[in-house]
Design an enzyme around this catalytic site. Structure first.
Site, mmCIF file in Angstrom:
data_model
loop_
_atom_site.group_PDB
_atom_site.id
_atom_site.type_symbol
_atom_site.label_atom_id
_atom_site.label_comp_id
_atom_site.label_asym_id
_atom_site.label_seq_id
_atom_site.Cartn_x
_atom_site.Cartn_y
_atom_site.Cartn_z
ATOM 1 N N VAL A 76 -10.251 -10.916 56.849
ATOM 2 C CA VAL A 76 -10.207 -9.451 57.033
ATOM 3 C C VAL A 76 -11.243 -8.765 56.139
ATOM 4 O O VAL A 76 -11.962 -7.859 56.592
ATOM 5 C CB VAL A 76 -8.780 -8.900 56.752
ATOM 6 C CG1 VAL A 76 -8.743 -7.398 56.975
ATOM 7 C CG2 VAL A 76 -7.741 -9.586 57.641
ATOM 8 N N LYS A 135 0.745 -6.706 54.561
ATOM 9 C CA LYS A 135 2.110 -6.222 54.896
ATOM 10 C C LYS A 135 3.189 -6.740 53.962
ATOM 11 O O LYS A 135 4.205 -6.089 53.730
ATOM 12 C CB LYS A 135 2.493 -6.538 56.341
ATOM 13 C CG LYS A 135 2.332 -7.983 56.774
ATOM 14 C CD LYS A 135 0.973 -8.219 57.348
ATOM 15 C CE LYS A 135 0.586 -9.664 57.309
ATOM 16 N NZ LYS A 135 -0.204 -10.109 58.410
ATOM 17 N N GLU A 195 -2.490 1.101 57.568
ATOM 18 C CA GLU A 195 -2.463 1.033 59.042
ATOM 19 C C GLU A 195 -2.573 -0.407 59.541
ATOM 20 O O GLU A 195 -1.910 -0.804 60.512
ATOM 21 C CB GLU A 195 -3.606 1.884 59.619
ATOM 22 C CG GLU A 195 -3.685 1.910 61.130
ATOM 23 C CD GLU A 195 -2.456 2.495 61.795
ATOM 24 O OE1 GLU A 195 -2.191 3.681 61.624
ATOM 25 O OE2 GLU A 195 -1.724 1.741 62.495
ATOM 26 N N VAL A 248 0.503 -3.422 60.212
ATOM 27 C CA VAL A 248 1.350 -3.659 61.398
ATOM 28 C C VAL A 248 0.478 -3.587 62.656
ATOM 29 O O VAL A 248 -0.262 -2.619 62.857
ATOM 30 C CB VAL A 248 2.481 -2.606 61.524
ATOM 31 C CG1 VAL A 248 3.343 -2.892 62.757
ATOM 32 C CG2 VAL A 248 3.351 -2.586 60.275
ATOM 33 N N GLY A 280 -8.235 -17.785 62.592
ATOM 34 C CA GLY A 280 -8.054 -16.794 61.511
ATOM 35 C C GLY A 280 -6.870 -15.871 61.737
ATOM 36 O O GLY A 280 -6.767 -14.830 61.101
ATOM 37 N N GLU A 289 -1.101 -16.676 58.750
ATOM 38 C CA GLU A 289 -0.973 -16.407 57.325
ATOM 39 C C GLU A 289 -1.375 -17.649 56.537
ATOM 40 O O GLU A 289 -1.388 -18.765 57.078
ATOM 41 C CB GLU A 289 0.478 -16.036 56.996
ATOM 42 C CG GLU A 289 0.956 -14.760 57.650
ATOM 43 C CD GLU A 289 0.118 -13.556 57.259
ATOM 44 O OE1 GLU A 289 0.036 -13.231 56.076
ATOM 45 O OE2 GLU A 289 -0.490 -12.941 58.154
ATOM 46 N N LYS A 328 6.811 -6.559 59.035
ATOM 47 C CA LYS A 328 6.224 -5.465 59.824
ATOM 48 C C LYS A 328 7.317 -4.538 60.359
ATOM 49 O O LYS A 328 7.163 -3.311 60.376
ATOM 50 C CB LYS A 328 5.395 -6.042 60.969
ATOM 51 C CG LYS A 328 4.107 -6.698 60.460
ATOM 52 C CD LYS A 328 3.483 -7.608 61.489
ATOM 53 C CE LYS A 328 2.135 -8.141 61.049
ATOM 54 N NZ LYS A 328 1.671 -9.269 61.853
#
Ligand code: NDP
Ligand code: HSE
Length: 402
Positions: A12, A100, A124, A127, A182, A185, A200
């Site tokens: 990310v 999260k 944002e 979730v 990817g 987790e 979430k």
């Protein structure tokens, strides 16, 4: 110029850097100023990477840099990520995160810290990956009572279930594929055991209530017990198995749960496949609205993190408020919630016993002679739990979602 720091240059984090540089013109137009990545904190070096010169290994270089006003936390976990987020907020820097686990565990505390230091804590991307869902819940669907929220909120498990359904692929193989893309987790049991979806749902229902719903209080089941046989039965019933995160405010009291469900063809969630996620929101005035998009992956998730960066950049020196108090809510309605259940028992000759115990049950033939499959009439979780114990341990069941 507005400078951004990034914590964690993984899937990310590298996406965030790409979005901020590739879309710098669009972002500058929305913000009214250029937004640039100044420092990237990671444990490793990235030789040959175009942003190699911005890599740092000491968090103090980022949180004490007066030129940096926004930080994207894309490290994950609740150890260093928590500590570094606190440091950043205390230094008055807004934090935008995809984490999260951290939001579900420390959300209200971090929101208060941001408020106290005239900056913002935004999440944002925590979730639904790239789907805008938290902002609509907080800023758009504001005149409704939310009656129900049903989501496919984990991309890894939806990808896996889709492959298991369409290609009869085995669990371990499809999990490996999801990891390679990817989506998963760091510890993929968080995906397969439903914990990620539970976190979430805790965030979504906390925003619905404005108070804290703890993920530990949400009854949670994952997909590790879902077999190719279950999928065959679902097909025979004209349904698909999906891992659902559900919140419902029913006459028997509100409840939240995460579990695999057999979803009916008429339900819009039936067609949500692969890494896509969707959240179906029912408002008492609005009726149903569905939010759909890619629920995991580098660029969709980074897009959501960067949308928070834009909001923070437009509100520098101010707190963007969030209606989420540090006060716990406990749901009591789960055991009284009513649904139908699909059941498989390894007792192929238990037909009479099934029909006596589960009044109105319908037997299902999916071509397996060594067991009995049936669907119950609508009954509460409590009634089902009591009835099913009569069949001992050799029983699998999956709830129905119509
Ligand atoms: P990755 O493991 O790909 O990236 C995390 C990065 O942070 C790694 O480069 C890691 O370094 C680095 N890191 C870990 N600890 C530290 C530390 N103490 N100091 C500095 N750097 C550190 O994870 P993802 O990008 O997949 O996920 C990041 C977060 O976003 C998680 O919370 C995840 O749940 C969430 N998320 C992920 C999505 C996805 O599709 N992947 C979608 C939505 C949310 P190293 O590799 O050396 O350990
Ligand atoms: N592992 C998560 C998923 C990442 O598969 O949905 C996105 O939150």
């Amino acid at each position: 110029m507005i400078n951004v720091g990034v914590f964690g240059y993984g899937t990310v984090g590298s996406g965030v850097v790409e979005v901020l540089s590739e879309n710098s013109d669009v972002i500058a137009r929305k913000v009214g100023d250029k937004v640039c990545v100044k420092s990237i904190l990671d444990l490793r070096d990235f030789p040959g990477d175009p942003f190699e010169d911005r890599i740092v290994h000491d968090v103090n270089l980022v949180v004490n840099d007066p030129e940096i006003s926004i930080i994207c936390e894309t490290m994950g976990g609740v150890g260093a990520a928590y500590k570094f987020t606190v440091m950043a907020l205390e230094a008055g820097k807004s934090v935008c995160t995809s984490n999260k686990e951290l939001v579900a565990m420390h959300g209200p505390e971090l929101l208060k810290l941001a408020e106290d230091h005239n900056c913002s804590y935004k999440f944002e991307a925590s979730v639904g990956g790239g789907i805008p869902i938290l902002r609509p819940l907080q800023n758009a669907i504001t005149a409704d009572r939310i009656l129900k929220l049903t989501g496919i909120v984990n991309g890894t498990t939806n990808y896996m279930l889709t492959k298991m359904t369409n290609e009869a692929a085995d669990f371990a193989t499809v999990l490996k594929e999801a990891q390679e893309m990817g989506y998963a987790e760091l510890h993929p049991e968080a995906d397969t055991e439903g914990l990620d979806a539970g976190r979430k749902l805790a965030i979504l229902s906390s925003l619905v209530y404005g108070k804290t719903v703890k993920s530990e209080d949400i009854p949670t089941e994952g997909i590790s017990g879902v077999s190719l046989r279950d999928i065959k039965y679902a097909e025979a019933l004209g349904r698909k198995i999906k891992l659902l995160a559900k919140y419902e405010d029913s006459d028997n009291g509100a409840y939240a749960c995460v579990a695999p469900f057999m979803v009916a063809k008429e339900n819009p969630l039936y067609n949500v496949d692969d890494v896509f996620n969707a959240i179906l929101v029912r408002g008492n005035m609005l009726g149903d609205a569905m939010f759909y998009g890619k629920g995991a992956g580098k660029l969709p998730t980074a897009s959501a993190v960067c949308s928070d960066v834009v909001e923070c950049a437009c509100n520098l020196g101010k707190n963007v408020p969030c209606d989420w108090k540090d006060e716990d809510v406990k749901f009591t309605g789960f055991s009284k919630s009513v649904k139908r259940f699909f059941v498989r028992t390894a007792h192929p000759f238990a037909r009479d016993s099934v029909l006596n115990t589960f009044e109105g049950a319908k037997l299902i033939d999916a071509g397996f002679a060594d067991e009995l499959g049936f669907v119950t009439a609508p009954m509460s979780e409590e009634e089902f739990k009591n009835a099913v114990t009569l069949f001992g341990k050799e029983v699998n069941f999956i709830r129905f979602e119509d």
